[in-house]
Design a protein around this motif. Sequence first.
Motif, PDB file in Angstrom:
ATOM      1  N   VAL A  84       0.821  -1.209   0.000  1.00 12.47           N
ATOM      2  CA  VAL A  84       0.000   0.000   0.000  1.00 12.47           C
ATOM      3  C   VAL A  84       0.856   1.260   0.000  1.00 12.47           C
ATOM      4  O   VAL A  84       0.687   2.155  -0.839  1.00 12.47           O
ATOM      5  CB  VAL A  84      -0.958  -0.002   1.209  1.00 12.47           C
ATOM      6  N   PHE A  85       1.794   1.341   0.937  1.00 14.20           N
ATOM      7  CA  PHE A  85       2.561   2.575   1.086  1.00 14.20           C
ATOM      8  C   PHE A  85       3.605   2.748  -0.018  1.00 14.20           C
ATOM      9  O   PHE A  85       3.832   3.866  -0.484  1.00 14.20           O
ATOM     10  CB  PHE A  85       3.216   2.624   2.476  1.00 14.20           C
ATOM     11  N   TYR A  86       4.224   1.638  -0.437  1.00 15.91           N
ATOM     12  CA  TYR A  86       5.181   1.787  -1.530  1.00 15.91           C
ATOM     13  C   TYR A  86       4.451   2.030  -2.847  1.00 15.91           C
ATOM     14  O   TYR A  86       4.964   2.714  -3.728  1.00 15.91           O
ATOM     15  CB  TYR A  86       6.090   0.562  -1.638  1.00 15.91           C
ATOM     16  N   GLY A  87       3.248   1.478  -2.975  1.00 15.58           N
ATOM     17  CA  GLY A  87       2.442   1.764  -4.155  1.00 15.58           C
ATOM     18  C   GLY A  87       2.074   3.232  -4.240  1.00 15.58           C
ATOM     19  O   GLY A  87       1.973   3.802  -5.342  1.00 15.58           O
ATOM     20  N   ALA A  88       1.874   3.887  -3.078  1.00 19.40           N
ATOM     21  CA  ALA A  88       1.589   5.318  -3.067  1.00 19.40           C
ATOM     22  C   ALA A  88       2.778   6.111  -3.597  1.00 19.40           C
ATOM     23  O   ALA A  88       2.613   7.061  -4.380  1.00 19.40           O
ATOM     24  CB  ALA A  88       1.238   5.773  -1.643  1.00 19.40           C
ATOM     25  N   LEU A  92       2.511   8.437  -6.883  1.00 15.15           N
ATOM     26  CA  LEU A  92       2.695   9.890  -6.775  1.00 15.15           C
ATOM     27  C   LEU A  92       3.942  10.376  -7.523  1.00 15.15           C
ATOM     28  O   LEU A  92       3.849  11.212  -8.432  1.00 15.15           O
ATOM     29  CB  LEU A  92       2.784  10.281  -5.299  1.00 15.15           C
ATOM     30  N   ALA A  93       5.106   9.870  -7.104  1.00 19.74           N
ATOM     31  CA  ALA A  93       6.353  10.349  -7.688  1.00 19.74           C
ATOM     32  C   ALA A  93       6.593   9.784  -9.083  1.00 19.74           C
ATOM     33  O   ALA A  93       7.216  10.439  -9.920  1.00 19.74           O
ATOM     34  CB  ALA A  93       7.529   9.993  -6.777  1.00 19.74           C
ATOM     35  N   GLY A  94       6.096   8.570  -9.311  1.00 14.88           N
ATOM     36  CA  GLY A  94       6.333   7.940 -10.603  1.00 14.88           C
ATOM     37  C   GLY A  94       5.318   8.336 -11.652  1.00 14.88           C
ATOM     38  O   GLY A  94       5.616   9.096 -12.586  1.00 14.88           O
ATOM     39  N   ILE A  95       4.087   7.864 -11.477  1.00  8.48           N
ATOM     40  CA  ILE A  95       3.052   8.132 -12.481  1.00  8.48           C
ATOM     41  C   ILE A  95       2.649   9.603 -12.465  1.00  8.48           C
ATOM     42  O   ILE A  95       2.625  10.270 -13.508  1.00  8.48           O
ATOM     43  CB  ILE A  95       1.834   7.231 -12.225  1.00  8.48           C
ATOM     44  N   GLY A  96       2.341  10.131 -11.276  1.00  9.23           N
ATOM     45  CA  GLY A  96       1.922  11.525 -11.180  1.00  9.23           C
ATOM     46  C   GLY A  96       3.022  12.492 -11.582  1.00  9.23           C
ATOM     47  O   GLY A  96       2.786  13.447 -12.333  1.00  9.23           O
ATOM     48  N   ALA A 119       7.747  10.272   1.964  1.00  9.86           N
ATOM     49  CA  ALA A 119       7.267  10.116   3.345  1.00  9.86           C
ATOM     50  C   ALA A 119       6.347   8.910   3.471  1.00  9.86           C
ATOM     51  O   ALA A 119       6.352   8.216   4.496  1.00  9.86           O
ATOM     52  CB  ALA A 119       6.546  11.383   3.791  1.00  9.86           C
ATOM     53  N   LEU A 120       5.560   8.628   2.438  1.00  9.62           N
ATOM     54  CA  LEU A 120       4.698   7.455   2.458  1.00  9.62           C
ATOM     55  C   LEU A 120       5.481   6.182   2.137  1.00  9.62           C
ATOM     56  O   LEU A 120       5.324   5.155   2.797  1.00  9.62           O
ATOM     57  CB  LEU A 120       3.565   7.630   1.440  1.00  9.62           C
ATOM     58  N   GLY A 121       6.332   6.262   1.143  1.00 11.59           N
ATOM     59  CA  GLY A 121       7.057   5.075   0.686  1.00 11.59           C
ATOM     60  C   GLY A 121       7.989   4.488   1.713  1.00 11.59           C
ATOM     61  O   GLY A 121       8.157   3.258   1.779  1.00 11.59           O
ATOM     62  N   ILE A 122       8.585   5.325   2.572  1.00  8.53           N
ATOM     63  CA  ILE A 122       9.534   4.803   3.554  1.00  8.53           C
ATOM     64  C   ILE A 122       8.847   3.883   4.548  1.00  8.53           C
ATOM     65  O   ILE A 122       9.456   2.927   5.054  1.00  8.53           O
ATOM     66  CB  ILE A 122      10.252   5.966   4.287  1.00  8.53           C
ATOM     67  N   ASN A 123       7.572   4.136   4.841  1.00  9.02           N
ATOM     68  CA  ASN A 123       6.830   3.233   5.723  1.00  9.02           C
ATOM     69  C   ASN A 123       6.712   1.841   5.105  1.00  9.02           C
ATOM     70  O   ASN A 123       6.849   0.821   5.784  1.00  9.02           O
ATOM     71  CB  ASN A 123       5.435   3.801   6.005  1.00  9.02           C
ATOM     72  N   GLY A 124       6.446   1.804   3.795  1.00  5.35           N
ATOM     73  CA  GLY A 124       6.377   0.526   3.112  1.00  5.35           C
ATOM     74  C   GLY A 124       7.716  -0.183   3.091  1.00  5.35           C
ATOM     75  O   GLY A 124       7.787  -1.409   3.253  1.00  5.35           O
ATOM     76  N   SER A 125       8.795   0.568   2.908  1.00  4.24           N
ATOM     77  CA  SER A 125      10.129  -0.039   2.871  1.00  4.24           C
ATOM     78  C   SER A 125      10.501  -0.654   4.217  1.00  4.24           C
ATOM     79  O   SER A 125      11.090  -1.746   4.272  1.00  4.24           O
ATOM     80  CB  SER A 125      11.167   1.014   2.469  1.00  4.24           C
ATOM     81  N   TYR A 126      10.160   0.035   5.308  1.00  2.00           N
ATOM     82  CA  TYR A 126      10.452  -0.520   6.630  1.00  2.00           C
ATOM     83  C   TYR A 126       9.605  -1.762   6.912  1.00  2.00           C
ATOM     84  O   TYR A 126      10.077  -2.722   7.550  1.00  2.00           O
ATOM     85  CB  TYR A 126      10.228   0.531   7.716  1.00  2.00           C
ATOM     86  N   THR A 167      16.525   3.116   0.543  1.00  2.00           N
ATOM     87  CA  THR A 167      16.981   4.348  -0.126  1.00  2.00           C
ATOM     88  C   THR A 167      17.256   4.178  -1.616  1.00  2.00           C
ATOM     89  O   THR A 167      17.367   5.178  -2.322  1.00  2.00           O
ATOM     90  CB  THR A 167      18.272   4.856   0.542  1.00  2.00           C
ATOM     91  N   SER A 168      17.350   2.949  -2.106  1.00  2.00           N
ATOM     92  CA  SER A 168      17.848   2.760  -3.475  1.00  2.00           C
ATOM     93  C   SER A 168      16.759   2.725  -4.533  1.00  2.00           C
ATOM     94  O   SER A 168      17.048   2.898  -5.715  1.00  2.00           O
ATOM     95  CB  SER A 168      18.660   1.463  -3.554  1.00  2.00           C
ATOM     96  N   HIS A 169      15.488   2.471  -4.143  1.00  2.00           N
ATOM     97  CA  HIS A 169      14.418   2.281  -5.131  1.00  2.00           C
ATOM     98  C   HIS A 169      14.907   1.221  -6.129  1.00  2.00           C
ATOM     99  O   HIS A 169      15.454   0.197  -5.728  1.00  2.00           O
ATOM    100  CB  HIS A 169      14.080   3.601  -5.792  1.00  2.00           C
ATOM    101  N   ILE A 170      14.729   1.437  -7.449  1.00  2.00           N
ATOM    102  CA  ILE A 170      15.274   0.494  -8.429  1.00  2.00           C
ATOM    103  C   ILE A 170      16.214   1.199  -9.398  1.00  2.00           C
ATOM    104  O   ILE A 170      16.452   0.732 -10.508  1.00  2.00           O
ATOM    105  CB  ILE A 170      14.157  -0.239  -9.200  1.00  2.00           C
ATOM    106  N   TYR A 171      16.751   2.349  -8.976  1.00  2.00           N
ATOM    107  CA  TYR A 171      17.665   3.100  -9.828  1.00  2.00           C
ATOM    108  C   TYR A 171      18.925   2.284 -10.120  1.00  2.00           C
ATOM    109  O   TYR A 171      19.436   1.563  -9.252  1.00  2.00           O
ATOM    110  CB  TYR A 171      18.093   4.402  -9.153  1.00  2.00           C
ATOM    111  N   TRP A 172      19.449   2.418 -11.318  1.00  2.00           N
ATOM    112  CA  TRP A 172      20.741   1.852 -11.665  1.00  2.00           C
ATOM    113  C   TRP A 172      21.838   2.686 -10.998  1.00  2.00           C
ATOM    114  O   TRP A 172      21.756   3.905 -10.984  1.00  2.00           O
ATOM    115  CB  TRP A 172      20.906   1.854 -13.195  1.00  2.00           C
TER     116      TRP A 172
END
Length: 217
Positions: A84-88, A92-96, A119-126, A167-172
Amino acid sequence: MRPTTAVLATALPALALAVLGSYHPPVLTPESAPWWRDLHVIGLVLFPLLALGPWAVVRAAKPAGVAGKVLEGLVIVLGLVYAVFYGALDALAGIGGGHETMRVGPGPWVAALFEIADALGINGSYAYLAATVLAAVLALVAAPGLWRLLAGVGALFAVVGAWSFLTSHIYWPYGVATMVMLGIGHTAMALAATRRTSPTARRAPAAPGADAPVTRA
């Protein structure tokens, strides 16, 4: 859980995200915005599937009793929180972010959108990190004999990868390496856990003639 099913659940989502991350634009610009948006539409489907990794490990470990059901339920809840939180963040940052950059162009709104997304995504990562640590502990307990070594290596890969995911997301290149580590780690733990031995009761051989009918004189 069968080994084939475990491998599919643990390896495919992470490796698919690693491939997707190899094509992730390093920065959001008007030129990269269309692919930035479309890439995260794909990610909107793939990112939640990453939660299958810890869950598959727990299913392979088969913790017994009420405590086992509670632990599996906890991993499922943590996976839902992550999704849920990582999807947000992805939305937001990706599609929006990509879509609005195409329509409006760059501006101060980009930083504001990324701020709430992070701020939302970090909750999902933890939540994902917690699920991975729990799965690692259960895999180490369940794996028999020398298979525990494979579980330990897998736990190292998975936990380090889940920590890097904060912190890395999926960036190369770091995000791609993170996804590869998660795929390798969870797959190794699941395979080791599926080798757990389950005791079987064996019947002692009956004495000769024990089943013969008793005859009375």
